[in-house]
Design a protein around this motif. Structure first.
Motif, PDB file in Angstrom:
ATOM      1  N   VAL A  67      45.878  42.540  30.653  1.00 23.41           N
ATOM      2  CA  VAL A  67      44.832  41.658  31.123  1.00 23.41           C
ATOM      3  C   VAL A  67      44.996  41.785  32.916  1.00 23.41           C
ATOM      4  O   VAL A  67      45.942  41.741  33.223  1.00 23.41           O
ATOM      5  N   ILE A  68      43.785  42.149  33.548  1.00 24.61           N
ATOM      6  CA  ILE A  68      44.069  42.122  34.902  1.00 24.61           C
ATOM      7  C   ILE A  68      43.310  40.770  35.735  1.00 24.61           C
ATOM      8  O   ILE A  68      42.361  40.235  34.996  1.00 24.61           O
ATOM      9  N   VAL A  69      44.097  40.229  36.433  1.00 24.68           N
ATOM     10  CA  VAL A  69      43.804  39.137  37.022  1.00 24.68           C
ATOM     11  C   VAL A  69      43.466  39.472  38.452  1.00 24.68           C
ATOM     12  O   VAL A  69      44.146  40.099  39.258  1.00 24.68           O
ATOM     13  N   LEU A  70      42.095  39.125  38.881  1.00 24.57           N
ATOM     14  CA  LEU A  70      41.537  39.359  40.159  1.00 24.57           C
ATOM     15  C   LEU A  70      41.095  38.378  41.215  1.00 24.57           C
ATOM     16  O   LEU A  70      40.485  37.358  40.763  1.00 24.57           O
ATOM     17  N   GLY A  71      41.469  38.499  42.215  1.00 28.33           N
ATOM     18  CA  GLY A  71      41.043  37.801  43.461  1.00 28.33           C
ATOM     19  C   GLY A  71      41.705  36.215  43.509  1.00 28.33           C
ATOM     20  O   GLY A  71      42.841  35.936  43.069  1.00 28.33           O
ATOM     21  N   GLY A  72      40.788  35.435  43.748  1.00 28.19           N
ATOM     22  CA  GLY A  72      40.980  33.963  43.849  1.00 28.19           C
ATOM     23  C   GLY A  72      41.352  33.469  45.273  1.00 28.19           C
ATOM     24  O   GLY A  72      41.271  34.326  46.181  1.00 28.19           O
ATOM     25  N   ALA A  73      41.931  32.641  45.217  1.00 29.50           N
ATOM     26  CA  ALA A  73      42.589  31.900  46.664  1.00 29.50           C
ATOM     27  C   ALA A  73      43.571  30.984  46.300  1.00 29.50           C
ATOM     28  O   ALA A  73      44.220  30.666  45.110  1.00 29.50           O
ATOM     29  N   PHE A  82      41.989  36.389  48.352  1.00 33.48           N
ATOM     30  CA  PHE A  82      42.936  37.427  48.049  1.00 33.48           C
ATOM     31  C   PHE A  82      42.108  38.594  47.604  1.00 33.48           C
ATOM     32  O   PHE A  82      41.230  38.683  47.008  1.00 33.48           O
ATOM     33  N   ALA A  83      42.733  39.605  48.224  1.00 33.87           N
ATOM     34  CA  ALA A  83      42.318  41.099  47.296  1.00 33.87           C
ATOM     35  C   ALA A  83      43.164  41.638  46.503  1.00 33.87           C
ATOM     36  O   ALA A  83      42.915  42.695  45.916  1.00 33.87           O
ATOM     37  N   THR A  84      44.373  40.625  46.415  1.00 38.56           N
ATOM     38  CA  THR A  84      45.324  41.134  45.294  1.00 38.56           C
ATOM     39  C   THR A  84      44.906  41.038  43.942  1.00 38.56           C
ATOM     40  O   THR A  84      44.081  40.278  43.323  1.00 38.56           O
ATOM     41  N   THR A  85      45.501  41.873  42.989  1.00 42.97           N
ATOM     42  CA  THR A  85      45.177  41.775  41.321  1.00 42.97           C
ATOM     43  C   THR A  85      46.806  41.790  40.834  1.00 42.97           C
ATOM     44  O   THR A  85      47.683  42.108  41.561  1.00 42.97           O
ATOM     45  N   PRO A  99      46.421  47.048  41.225  1.00 39.46           N
ATOM     46  CA  PRO A  99      45.798  47.670  42.366  1.00 39.46           C
ATOM     47  C   PRO A  99      44.958  46.777  43.370  1.00 39.46           C
ATOM     48  O   PRO A  99      44.456  45.628  42.675  1.00 39.46           O
ATOM     49  N   GLY A 100      45.178  46.965  44.773  1.00 39.11           N
ATOM     50  CA  GLY A 100      44.302  45.964  45.484  1.00 39.11           C
ATOM     51  C   GLY A 100      42.779  46.452  45.572  1.00 39.11           C
ATOM     52  O   GLY A 100      42.574  47.238  45.263  1.00 39.11           O
ATOM     53  N   MET A 101      42.127  44.954  45.473  1.00 37.33           N
ATOM     54  CA  MET A 101      40.755  45.303  45.721  1.00 37.33           C
ATOM     55  C   MET A 101      40.365  45.646  47.206  1.00 37.33           C
ATOM     56  O   MET A 101      41.179  45.503  47.992  1.00 37.33           O
ATOM     57  N   ASN A 102      39.211  46.162  47.417  1.00 39.25           N
ATOM     58  CA  ASN A 102      38.947  46.580  48.852  1.00 39.25           C
ATOM     59  C   ASN A 102      38.485  45.412  49.772  1.00 39.25           C
ATOM     60  O   ASN A 102      38.686  45.429  51.050  1.00 39.25           O
ATOM     61  N   GLU A 103      38.031  44.155  49.154  1.00 39.36           N
ATOM     62  CA  GLU A 103      37.832  42.883  49.952  1.00 39.36           C
ATOM     63  C   GLU A 103      38.406  41.871  49.183  1.00 39.36           C
ATOM     64  O   GLU A 103      38.499  41.603  48.066  1.00 39.36           O
ATOM     65  N   PRO A 104      38.823  40.648  50.023  1.00 41.66           N
ATOM     66  CA  PRO A 104      39.132  39.527  49.411  1.00 41.66           C
ATOM     67  C   PRO A 104      38.070  38.870  48.606  1.00 41.66           C
ATOM     68  O   PRO A 104      36.888  39.256  49.120  1.00 41.66           O
ATOM     69  N   ARG A 105      38.192  38.280  47.443  1.00 39.70           N
ATOM     70  CA  ARG A 105      37.309  37.891  46.655  1.00 39.70           C
ATOM     71  C   ARG A 105      37.482  36.542  45.899  1.00 39.70           C
ATOM     72  O   ARG A 105      38.677  36.192  45.554  1.00 39.70           O
ATOM     73  N   ALA A 123      31.770  41.814  40.689  1.00 43.88           N
ATOM     74  CA  ALA A 123      30.487  41.537  41.584  1.00 43.88           C
ATOM     75  C   ALA A 123      30.701  40.662  42.624  1.00 43.88           C
ATOM     76  O   ALA A 123      29.934  40.768  43.639  1.00 43.88           O
ATOM     77  N   GLY A 124      31.107  39.352  42.413  1.00 46.30           N
ATOM     78  CA  GLY A 124      31.139  38.370  43.235  1.00 46.30           C
ATOM     79  C   GLY A 124      32.145  38.242  44.253  1.00 46.30           C
ATOM     80  O   GLY A 124      33.184  38.984  44.275  1.00 46.30           O
ATOM     81  N   GLY A 125      32.176  37.166  45.291  1.00 46.28           N
ATOM     82  CA  GLY A 125      33.047  37.015  46.191  1.00 46.28           C
ATOM     83  C   GLY A 125      32.801  37.918  47.170  1.00 46.28           C
ATOM     84  O   GLY A 125      33.691  37.741  48.390  1.00 46.28           O
ATOM     85  N   ALA A 126      32.046  38.886  47.271  1.00 44.18           N
ATOM     86  CA  ALA A 126      31.807  39.634  48.742  1.00 44.18           C
ATOM     87  C   ALA A 126      30.305  40.002  48.523  1.00 44.18           C
ATOM     88  O   ALA A 126      29.563  39.866  47.727  1.00 44.18           O
ATOM     89  N   ALA A 127      30.035  40.859  49.559  1.00 49.52           N
ATOM     90  CA  ALA A 127      28.711  41.379  49.836  1.00 49.52           C
ATOM     91  C   ALA A 127      28.503  42.838  48.898  1.00 49.52           C
ATOM     92  O   ALA A 127      27.351  43.020  48.566  1.00 49.52           O
ATOM     93  N   ARG A 128      29.483  43.504  48.522  1.00 50.61           N
ATOM     94  CA  ARG A 128      29.343  44.763  47.743  1.00 50.61           C
ATOM     95  C   ARG A 128      30.240  44.725  46.562  1.00 50.61           C
ATOM     96  O   ARG A 128      31.347  44.196  46.701  1.00 50.61           O
TER      97      ARG A 128
END
Length: 186
Positions: A67-73, A82-85, A99-105, A123-128
C-alpha cells in the motif's frame, strides 16, 4: 473498536481482504500509528507505524500487494504539506520510504485512483495531477492544470481508463463546480 481514536486518516484494502487503517490525528496531533482490520475475526491489530506522522492524506493498494501512502501534512492547518510517500508491506508489517511526488499535497481524501494498469493517479492537493506508473518508481506530472490548487476534490475512474475529476475548493476555500477529464495517451 480501533486501538487509536483517529480522524482524517486513510484506509486501504489489502489483497488478502484485511484493511489497513493508518495515520490521522487525535487530540490535535498527527499520528503515525497503523492498524489492520481482519474481517474474518472482526478485530483490529496494531501493525508497524509510518515513518512520518500525517493527516489529510490518502492511501492506495499497489499491484504487488503493498500500500502506498501519499502526501498529507504534519499539522491540521497544512502548514507543512508533504510531497513524500511511504509504502507498507503486509509481509513485514513495516513502512519504508516511497518515491517522492513532484509537489506537496494535502487534503487528498477521495482524489486518488488506481488505474487498470496499476498506475496510481493523484489529482488533489495541487494545481496539476500526477501519476505513478506501475512500471516506474517516480511520479510524472500530468500536462494541463486544474486552474489552481484543488483541495478535497473527487476523482473516479471511468470505463474507458479515463479519470473524472470534480469540484473541490481552492486555497481561499472557494468551491468550484468545474470538472476535468484525464485521458491517458495511447
Amino acid at each position: 473498536p480501533l486501538h487509536d481514536p483517529r480522524g482524517s486518516y486513510a484506509a486501504a484494502r489489502l489483497a488478502d481482504g484485511r484493511v489497513l487503517f493508518v495515520g490521522g490525528y487525535n487530540d490535535g496531533r498527527a499520528l503515525a500509528s497503523a492498524e489492520l482490520f481482519d474481517p474474518a475475526a472482526s478485530t483490529f491489530t496494531p501493525t508497524g507505524s509510518m515513518l512520518t506522522a500525517r493527516l489529510k492524506f490518502t492511501a492506495a493498494p499497489l499491484r504487488d500487494g503493498s500500500v502506498i501512502v501519499l502526501g498529507g501534512a504534519g499539522d491540521i492547518e497544512g502548514r507543512s504539506a508533504f510531497a513524500t510517500t511511504e509504502i507498507y508491506s503486509p509481509l513485514t508489517g513495516r513502512f519504508r520510504d516511497g518515491p517522492g511526488m513532484n509537489e506537496p499535497r494535502y487534503k487528498l481524501e477521495g482524489s486518488t485512483v488506481v488505474l487498470r494498469d496499476g498506475a496510481v493517479f493523484v489529482a488533489g492537493g495541487a494545481a496539476r495531477p500526477e501519476i505513478l506508473s506501475s512500471a516506474a518508481d517516480a511520479f510524472t506530472s500530468i500536462p494541463g492544470s486544474l486552474g489552481g490548487t484543488r483541495l478535497f476534490l473527487a476523482a473516479a475512474a471511468t470505463g474507458d481508463s479515463s479519470v473524472l475529476i470534480t469540484a473541490g475548493y481552492d486555497n481561499q476555500i472557494v468551491p468550484t463546480p468545474q470538472a476535468w477529464i484525464y485521458r491517458p495517451s495511447p
